[in-house]
Design an enzyme around this catalytic site. Structure first.
Site, short mmCIF file in Angstrom:
data_model
loop_
_atom_site.label_atom_id
_atom_site.label_comp_id
_atom_site.label_asym_id
_atom_site.label_seq_id
_atom_site.Cartn_x
_atom_site.Cartn_y
_atom_site.Cartn_z
N GLU A 35 14.00 -26.59 14.67
CA GLU A 35 15.03 -26.34 13.66
C GLU A 35 14.49 -26.49 12.23
O GLU A 35 15.00 -25.86 11.31
CB GLU A 35 16.23 -27.28 13.86
CG GLU A 35 17.08 -26.92 15.07
CD GLU A 35 16.60 -27.62 16.35
OE1 GLU A 35 15.42 -28.01 16.41
OE2 GLU A 35 17.42 -27.77 17.27
N HIS A 37 11.54 -25.49 11.15
CA HIS A 37 10.96 -24.19 10.78
C HIS A 37 12.05 -23.17 10.52
O HIS A 37 11.95 -22.34 9.59
CB HIS A 37 10.06 -23.67 11.91
CG HIS A 37 8.90 -24.55 12.22
ND1 HIS A 37 8.81 -25.29 13.39
CD2 HIS A 37 7.77 -24.83 11.52
CE1 HIS A 37 7.67 -25.96 13.40
NE2 HIS A 37 7.02 -25.69 12.28
N GLN A 153 1.78 -32.63 1.32
CA GLN A 153 1.38 -31.23 1.40
C GLN A 153 2.11 -30.39 0.36
O GLN A 153 1.50 -29.53 -0.30
CB GLN A 153 1.67 -30.69 2.80
CG GLN A 153 1.36 -29.20 2.94
CD GLN A 153 1.48 -28.72 4.37
OE1 GLN A 153 0.52 -28.68 5.11
NE2 GLN A 153 2.69 -28.35 4.77
N VAL A 176 14.65 -31.52 8.22
CA VAL A 176 15.70 -31.37 9.24
C VAL A 176 15.52 -32.48 10.27
O VAL A 176 14.40 -32.76 10.71
CB VAL A 176 15.62 -29.98 9.92
CG1 VAL A 176 16.64 -29.86 11.04
CG2 VAL A 176 15.83 -28.89 8.88
N LYS A 184 12.55 -33.84 12.66
CA LYS A 184 12.08 -32.85 13.62
C LYS A 184 10.57 -32.66 13.46
O LYS A 184 10.05 -32.56 12.35
CB LYS A 184 12.77 -31.51 13.37
CG LYS A 184 14.28 -31.52 13.59
CD LYS A 184 14.63 -31.24 15.02
CE LYS A 184 16.13 -31.04 15.19
NZ LYS A 184 16.50 -30.76 16.58
N SER A 185 9.87 -32.60 14.59
CA SER A 185 8.43 -32.39 14.56
C SER A 185 7.98 -31.82 15.89
O SER A 185 8.49 -32.20 16.95
CB SER A 185 7.69 -33.72 14.30
OG SER A 185 6.30 -33.56 14.49
N SER A 186 7.00 -30.91 15.84
CA SER A 186 6.43 -30.37 17.07
C SER A 186 5.75 -31.46 17.88
O SER A 186 5.61 -31.34 19.10
CB SER A 186 5.40 -29.28 16.72
OG SER A 186 6.00 -28.24 15.98
#
Length: 281
Positions: A35, A37, A153, A176, A184-186
């Site tokens: 979410e 991204h 970053q 998010v 939220k993180s991969s």
């Protein structure tokens, strides 16, 4: 949505888009979309006529002991999510397409890298800067969207664009979160069930910092000590860092004032998680 795998073809599409007077919004990702991204895509739609997303797991920004090979990948899932989000072009190059042969040039980041994640990941932001120099040149966006979850970053990319005179506006997008506050993180998939519950301590520590500042605390050291104590009491995580800086300058502060960044990194068994908040005093 059109999937493009070569630099030449992407450049040709960009040229046609520009000829039509269309504005490009760009969302660079390493895939395994979530979410966070998709929020970047939504923001890109608000700013631009055409949305280009790239999916490229950039080997240059991974250290020798980091997780490049096991970084989560699921292109079919990513493709479907990109289509549903309304992405117009998905740039999906192979490593051999982006990096052909031995490099002649190297991008060196001189400032803002010896703190936070940069201090723990030597060479990381050089890899980020190098791939973005290439991607910005290929996609030529008017706007580029970056999540504030990696605030360091955002600060470095903003400087990159300014110093190399790219005609690009960097758009920071708020982090998010899951319903319980975890960013939220991969990489969240690497948490065990127990660690997933414990990981909420990171966001809770940021909430504590905000309350302390609202209540009048201005000493960064006191705030950071209380944050660390909270994380250690609520989780099995090892605190990598908890720091406060001015933003986007990323300068050390002796007292909380102006726009400040409070950032946290904590390491669980198989994953290191980061989170932060900005607050203006």
């Amino acid at each position: 949505m059109e999937i493009i795998k070569t630099i030449k073809e992407m450049q040709q599409r960009v040229s046609l888009i520009k000829q039509k007077g269309k504005i490009i919004g760009y969302v660079p990702t390493m895939g395994f979309l979530h979410e966070g991204h998709l929020a970047l895509v939504e923001k890109a739609h608000q700013k631009a006529d055409i949305v280009i997303m790239s999916i490229f797991v950039n080997p240059l920004q991974f250290g020798p002991n980091e997780d490049f090979d096991r970084y989560p990948r699921d292109f079919e899932r990513d493709e479907q999510q990109a289509i549903e989000a309304g992405v117009d072009f998905l740039f999906y190059p192979e490593v051999s397409e982006m990096y052909k042969g031995e490099p002649t040039f190297k991008i060196t980041v001189l400032n803002k890298v010896d703190i936070l994640c940069g201090s723990k990941r030597p060479g990381h932001f050089e890899g980020v800067a190098t791939v973005l120099m290439k991607l910005f040149s290929i996609v030529q966006p008017t706007y580029a969207m970056f999540g504030m979850k990696d605030a360091q970053q955002v600060a470095i990319v903003t400087s990159l664009v300014q110093e190399f005179n790219f005609p690009i506006e960097i758009i920071p997008v708020e982090t998010v979160r899951e319903q319980d506050g975890l960013a939220k993180s991969s990489r969240n998939v690497y948490l065990s069930k127990e660690e997933r519950l414990e990981a909420t301590a990171i966001n809770n520590s940021l909430k504590l910092a905000k309350k302390l500042i609202i209540d009048g605390e201005r000493n960064p050291q006191i705030i950071l000590e209380k944050m660390e104590k909270l994380i250690l009491s609520l989780s099995s995580a090892e605190v990598d860092y908890i720091e406060v800086y001015s933003f986007p300058e990323l300068k050390t502060l002796s007292s909380i004032s102006g726009l400040v960044l409070i950032a946290v990194a904590a390491r669980f068994t198989n994953v290191r998680l980061i989170d932060n908040m900005t607050m203006e005093i």
